[in-house]
Scaffold this active site. Structure first.
Site, PDB file in Angstrom:
ATOM      1  N   THR A 149       0.820  -1.203   0.000  1.00 17.40           N
ATOM      2  CA  THR A 149       0.000   0.000   0.000  1.00 17.40           C
ATOM      3  C   THR A 149       0.859   1.261   0.000  1.00 17.40           C
ATOM      4  O   THR A 149       2.018   1.223   0.458  1.00 17.40           O
ATOM      5  CB  THR A 149      -0.903  -0.002   1.257  1.00 17.40           C
ATOM      6  OG1 THR A 149      -1.454   1.287   1.453  1.00 17.40           O
ATOM      7  CG2 THR A 149      -0.114  -0.349   2.522  1.00 17.40           C
ATOM      8  N   ASP A 150       0.284   2.364  -0.466  1.00 15.35           N
ATOM      9  CA  ASP A 150       1.012   3.649  -0.388  1.00 15.35           C
ATOM     10  C   ASP A 150       1.098   4.155   1.055  1.00 15.35           C
ATOM     11  O   ASP A 150       1.860   5.074   1.346  1.00 15.35           O
ATOM     12  CB  ASP A 150       0.347   4.699  -1.293  1.00 15.35           C
ATOM     13  CG  ASP A 150      -1.090   5.034  -0.901  1.00 15.35           C
ATOM     14  OD1 ASP A 150      -1.660   4.358  -0.017  1.00 15.35           O
ATOM     15  OD2 ASP A 150      -1.664   5.979  -1.491  1.00 15.35           O
ATOM     16  N   GLU A 151       0.311   3.541   1.966  1.00 13.06           N
ATOM     17  CA  GLU A 151       0.273   4.067   3.340  1.00 13.06           C
ATOM     18  C   GLU A 151       1.603   3.865   4.066  1.00 13.06           C
ATOM     19  O   GLU A 151       1.861   4.495   5.083  1.00 13.06           O
ATOM     20  CB  GLU A 151      -0.897   3.435   4.114  1.00 13.06           C
ATOM     21  CG  GLU A 151      -2.203   3.690   3.398  1.00 13.06           C
ATOM     22  CD  GLU A 151      -3.453   3.395   4.206  1.00 13.06           C
ATOM     23  OE1 GLU A 151      -3.391   3.411   5.443  1.00 13.06           O
ATOM     24  OE2 GLU A 151      -4.500   3.148   3.578  1.00 13.06           O
ATOM     25  N   LYS A 163       2.309  -3.371   7.286  1.00 13.83           N
ATOM     26  CA  LYS A 163       2.567  -3.556   5.847  1.00 13.83           C
ATOM     27  C   LYS A 163       4.008  -3.156   5.516  1.00 13.83           C
ATOM     28  O   LYS A 163       4.682  -3.826   4.725  1.00 13.83           O
ATOM     29  CB  LYS A 163       1.586  -2.727   5.003  1.00 13.83           C
ATOM     30  CG  LYS A 163       0.141  -3.185   5.029  1.00 13.83           C
ATOM     31  CD  LYS A 163      -0.083  -4.563   4.442  1.00 13.83           C
ATOM     32  CE  LYS A 163       0.094  -4.629   2.947  1.00 13.83           C
ATOM     33  NZ  LYS A 163      -0.309  -5.963   2.416  1.00 13.83           N
ATOM     34  N   TYR A 172      -1.695  -0.490  11.000  1.00 12.20           N
ATOM     35  CA  TYR A 172      -1.852  -1.166   9.696  1.00 12.20           C
ATOM     36  C   TYR A 172      -0.657  -0.883   8.794  1.00 12.20           C
ATOM     37  O   TYR A 172       0.000  -1.807   8.287  1.00 12.20           O
ATOM     38  CB  TYR A 172      -3.158  -0.694   9.019  1.00 12.20           C
ATOM     39  CG  TYR A 172      -3.215  -1.018   7.534  1.00 12.20           C
ATOM     40  CD1 TYR A 172      -3.208  -2.342   7.084  1.00 12.20           C
ATOM     41  CD2 TYR A 172      -3.257  -0.007   6.569  1.00 12.20           C
ATOM     42  CE1 TYR A 172      -3.252  -2.650   5.725  1.00 12.20           C
ATOM     43  CE2 TYR A 172      -3.297  -0.297   5.211  1.00 12.20           C
ATOM     44  CZ  TYR A 172      -3.291  -1.621   4.789  1.00 12.20           C
ATOM     45  OH  TYR A 172      -3.323  -1.916   3.453  1.00 12.20           O
TER      46      TYR A 172
HETATM   47  P1  NAD Z   1      -9.694  -7.274   2.284  1.00 16.94           P
HETATM   48  O1  NAD Z   1      -9.662  -6.999   3.748  1.00 16.94           O
HETATM   49  O2  NAD Z   1     -10.920  -6.981   1.504  1.00 16.94           O
HETATM   50  O3  NAD Z   1      -9.332  -8.809   2.012  1.00 16.94           O
HETATM   51  C1  NAD Z   1      -8.321  -9.476   2.693  1.00 16.94           C
HETATM   52  C2  NAD Z   1      -8.491 -10.952   2.438  1.00 16.94           C
HETATM   53  O4  NAD Z   1      -7.437 -11.652   3.129  1.00 16.94           O
HETATM   54  C3  NAD Z   1      -9.807 -11.530   2.970  1.00 16.94           C
HETATM   55  O5  NAD Z   1     -10.385 -12.378   2.020  1.00 16.94           O
HETATM   56  C4  NAD Z   1      -9.392 -12.296   4.211  1.00 16.94           C
HETATM   57  O6  NAD Z   1     -10.240 -13.408   4.500  1.00 16.94           O
HETATM   58  C5  NAD Z   1      -7.994 -12.758   3.832  1.00 16.94           C
HETATM   59  N1  NAD Z   1      -7.165 -13.002   5.017  1.00 16.94           N
HETATM   60  C6  NAD Z   1      -6.987 -12.179   6.086  1.00 16.94           C
HETATM   61  N2  NAD Z   1      -6.195 -12.757   6.996  1.00 16.94           N
HETATM   62  C7  NAD Z   1      -5.844 -13.984   6.482  1.00 16.94           C
HETATM   63  C8  NAD Z   1      -5.046 -15.056   6.949  1.00 16.94           C
HETATM   64  N3  NAD Z   1      -4.453 -14.987   8.155  1.00 16.94           N
HETATM   65  N4  NAD Z   1      -4.894 -16.146   6.175  1.00 16.94           N
HETATM   66  C9  NAD Z   1      -5.517 -16.222   4.964  1.00 16.94           C
HETATM   67  N5  NAD Z   1      -6.309 -15.248   4.488  1.00 16.94           N
HETATM   68  C10 NAD Z   1      -6.467 -14.135   5.224  1.00 16.94           C
HETATM   69  O7  NAD Z   1      -8.429  -6.484   1.712  1.00 16.94           O
HETATM   70  P2  NAD Z   1      -8.237  -5.736   0.322  1.00 16.94           P
HETATM   71  O8  NAD Z   1      -8.720  -4.349   0.448  1.00 16.94           O
HETATM   72  O9  NAD Z   1      -8.723  -6.597  -0.761  1.00 16.94           O
HETATM   73  O10 NAD Z   1      -6.641  -5.676   0.278  1.00 16.94           O
HETATM   74  C11 NAD Z   1      -5.889  -6.735  -0.276  1.00 16.94           C
HETATM   75  C12 NAD Z   1      -4.420  -6.388  -0.218  1.00 16.94           C
HETATM   76  O11 NAD Z   1      -4.170  -5.173  -0.922  1.00 16.94           O
HETATM   77  C13 NAD Z   1      -3.904  -6.159   1.197  1.00 16.94           C
HETATM   78  O12 NAD Z   1      -2.609  -6.701   1.284  1.00 16.94           O
HETATM   79  C14 NAD Z   1      -3.867  -4.646   1.336  1.00 16.94           C
HETATM   80  O13 NAD Z   1      -2.866  -4.248   2.254  1.00 16.94           O
HETATM   81  C15 NAD Z   1      -3.525  -4.231  -0.071  1.00 16.94           C
HETATM   82  N6  NAD Z   1      -4.002  -2.904  -0.481  1.00 16.94           N
HETATM   83  C16 NAD Z   1      -5.304  -2.552  -0.304  1.00 16.94           C
HETATM   84  C17 NAD Z   1      -5.736  -1.295  -0.730  1.00 16.94           C
HETATM   85  C18 NAD Z   1      -7.181  -0.884  -0.595  1.00 16.94           C
HETATM   86  O14 NAD Z   1      -7.502   0.269  -0.886  1.00 16.94           O
HETATM   87  N7  NAD Z   1      -8.088  -1.753  -0.193  1.00 16.94           N
HETATM   88  C19 NAD Z   1      -4.836  -0.417  -1.327  1.00 16.94           C
HETATM   89  C20 NAD Z   1      -3.502  -0.817  -1.489  1.00 16.94           C
HETATM   90  C21 NAD Z   1      -3.104  -2.075  -1.073  1.00 16.94           C
HETATM   91  P1  TYD Z   2     -10.570   4.272   4.491  1.00 17.87           P
HETATM   92  O1  TYD Z   2     -11.553   3.877   3.463  1.00 17.87           O
HETATM   93  O2  TYD Z   2     -10.635   3.648   5.848  1.00 17.87           O
HETATM   94  O3  TYD Z   2      -9.126   4.083   3.852  1.00 17.87           O
HETATM   95  P2  TYD Z   2      -7.658   4.547   4.415  1.00 17.87           P
HETATM   96  O4  TYD Z   2      -7.785   4.962   5.816  1.00 17.87           O
HETATM   97  O5  TYD Z   2      -6.891   3.295   4.257  1.00 17.87           O
HETATM   98  O6  TYD Z   2      -7.240   5.648   3.498  1.00 17.87           O
HETATM   99  O7  TYD Z   2     -10.674   5.844   4.692  1.00 17.87           O
HETATM  100  C1  TYD Z   2     -10.515   6.751   3.607  1.00 17.87           C
HETATM  101  C2  TYD Z   2     -10.599   8.159   4.170  1.00 17.87           C
HETATM  102  O8  TYD Z   2     -11.931   8.377   4.672  1.00 17.87           O
HETATM  103  C3  TYD Z   2      -9.664   8.387   5.346  1.00 17.87           C
HETATM  104  O9  TYD Z   2      -9.175   9.722   5.309  1.00 17.87           O
HETATM  105  C4  TYD Z   2     -10.570   8.222   6.558  1.00 17.87           C
HETATM  106  C5  TYD Z   2     -11.920   8.709   6.058  1.00 17.87           C
HETATM  107  N1  TYD Z   2     -13.099   8.067   6.699  1.00 17.87           N
HETATM  108  C6  TYD Z   2     -14.115   8.861   7.256  1.00 17.87           C
HETATM  109  O10 TYD Z   2     -14.041  10.102   7.243  1.00 17.87           O
HETATM  110  N2  TYD Z   2     -15.173   8.215   7.844  1.00 17.87           N
HETATM  111  C7  TYD Z   2     -15.287   6.866   7.900  1.00 17.87           C
HETATM  112  O11 TYD Z   2     -16.272   6.341   8.471  1.00 17.87           O
HETATM  113  C8  TYD Z   2     -14.250   6.067   7.291  1.00 17.87           C
HETATM  114  C9  TYD Z   2     -14.326   4.558   7.322  1.00 17.87           C
HETATM  115  C10 TYD Z   2     -13.186   6.720   6.698  1.00 17.87           C
END
Ligand code: NAD
Ligand code: TYD
Length: 347
Positions: free
Chosen positions: A130-132, A159, A155
């Site tokens: 992630t970019d975070e 990561k 988080y």
């Molecule tokens: P998500 O939370 O929707 O899905 C995570 C999946 O991992 C779920 O299906 C969960 O059951 C599985 N999982 C969790 N713990 C596990 C374990 N111990 N063993 C096996 N499976 C397990 O997450 P997402 O948003 O789809 O993110 C997927 C990946 O992409 C993550 O690594 C996250 O850090 C990265 N990512 C997400 C975003 C975003 O905006 N959502 C952005 C950049 C990177």
């Molecule tokens: P989120 O979707 O949790 O992603 P991330 O924290 O990984 O960027 O949140 C996106 C932005 O929205 C973040 O600045 C937090 C804000 N946010 C709210 O203002 N209210 C909410 O209920 C949630 C879940 C997020």
């Protein structure tokens, strides 16, 4: 080729699994997921009968099982997405994030290394990050691949740690790897704890929209299928031991995004214009809230020719349509434990 995709039942993982299963019939795709609250096999119902797809319900924190699976299937390549992924949950329970995101990643690295250490040719450990990990930007500037890591939430710290272990295994054991760091994703199948699906669900149910702090936090949004396409490109064309940033070239202040969402929801629900906006409620800020994320995605753009295909207004509209057409999915995932989480987080 045997490919292990971890976390394939989650939001991004399900889109990656679908793309690979459909586009590459010669690849055997193994989706390993322990189905936490965020994992949902409904996301992959359309693939149930695909002959090149197998689901494995296991946990990446269980080293013995992971080793045994590598012995059995000798996965050539892995795309590792399984993670605890929500910042607010990481503030309440950081240890769970260390277990899955750090120890789980180490277990996969060890199993992969043991399986292939005599010959890493044509093998790949692809780590999705992630970019975070880069922390927070001020009013200007962009994250590049050389920006120093500066994670602020449990988080992002977990990561960042997993990214470091992947690099370290590359340096120390010659393990072939690639890492991508992507900005905020949105689209179908995202669990309604993240901003966009949570607010869509609340608007449908006429519930308050809890905007953290003053709402002037900025994120760079990317449609999930565009992320999956970038993963496909990096998987096939990325250089060994390289990092690529992936972003939407699409920065939005939270409050502006929420107002756009409200407008689109009013139109789609046939409600009087302005009715969703009235639900906006400013609430206590998230501790350690990162002010701004923005990705410089010029490396993947220049080297691999990737760029986002959708404009945000279009992607958001498609996303809303998906949630409005999949109310049963939404109801199923917001039953039970979701209500407990919601009460704890927002009361
Ligand atoms: P998500 O939370 O929707 O899905 C995570 C999946 O991992 C779920 O299906 C969960 O059951 C599985 N999982 C969790 N713990 C596990 C374990 N111990 N063993 C096996 N499976 C397990 O997450 P997402 O948003 O789809 O993110 C997927 C990946 O992409 C993550 O690594 C996250 O850090 C990265 N990512 C997400 C975003 C975003 O905006 N959502 C952005 C950049 C990177
Ligand atoms: P989120 O979707 O949790 O992603 P991330 O924290 O990984 O960027 O949140 C996106 C932005 O929205 C973040 O600045 C937090 C804000 N946010 C709210 O203002 N209210 C909410 O209920 C949630 C879940 C997020």
């Amino acid at each position: 080729m045997n490919i292990l995709i971890t976390g394939g039942a989650g939001f991004i993982g399900s889109h990656v699994v679908r793309l690979f299963v459909n586009k590459y019939p010669d690849y055997m795709i193994y989706n390993l997921d322990c189905l936490t609250y965020a994992g949902n096999l409904e996301n992959l119902k359309d693939l149930e009968n695909a002959t090149n797809y197998t689901f494995i319900k296991e946990d990446i924190t269980d080293a013995l099982t992971i080793n045994a699976l590598f012995k059995e299937y000798k996965f050539d390549k892995i795309i590792h997405l399984a993670a605890e992924s929500h910042v607010d949950r990481s503030i309440k329970d950081p240890v769970a994030f260390v277990k899955t995101n750090v120890i789980g990643t180490l277990n996969l690295l060890n199993a992969f290394k043991e399986c292939h250490k005599s010959n890493f040719k044509n093998k790949l450990f692809y780590h999705i990050s992630t970019d975070e990990v880069y922390g927070s930007l001020g009013e200007s500037g962009l994250f590049t691949e050389t920006t120093s890591y500066d994670p602020n939430s449990p988080y992002s710290a977990s990561k960042a740690s997993s990214d470091h272990f992947v690099r370290a295994y590359g340096e120390t054991f010659n393990l072939p790897y690639v890492i991508t760091n992507c900005s905020n994703n949105y689209g179908p199948n995202q669990f309604p704890e993240k901003l966009i699906p949570l607010f869509i669900n609340n608007i449908i149910n006429n519930k308050p929209l809890p905007v953290y702090g003053d709402g002037n936090y900025t994120r760079d949004w990317l449609y999930v299928e565009d992320h999956a396409k970038a993963i496909d490109l990096v998987f096939h064309m990325g250089d060994n031991r390289e990092t690529y940033n992936i972003g939407g070239f699409n920065e939005w202040k939270n409050i502006d995004l929420v107002k756009l969402l409200c407008k689109q929801m009013d139109i789609k629900l046939g409600r009087p214009m302005g009715s969703s906006k009235k639900l906006i409620t400013y609430v206590k800020d998230r501790p350690g809230h990162d002010k701004r994320y923005a990705i410089d995605a010029s490396k993947i753009n220049n080297k691999l020719g990737w760029k986002p295909s959708l404009k945000f207004e279009e992607g958001l509209s498609k996303t809303i349509d998906w949630y409005l057409n999949n109310t049963v999915w939404l109801e199923n995932v917001t039953n039970g434990n979701y209500q407990l989480y919601y009460k704890k987080q927002y009361s």
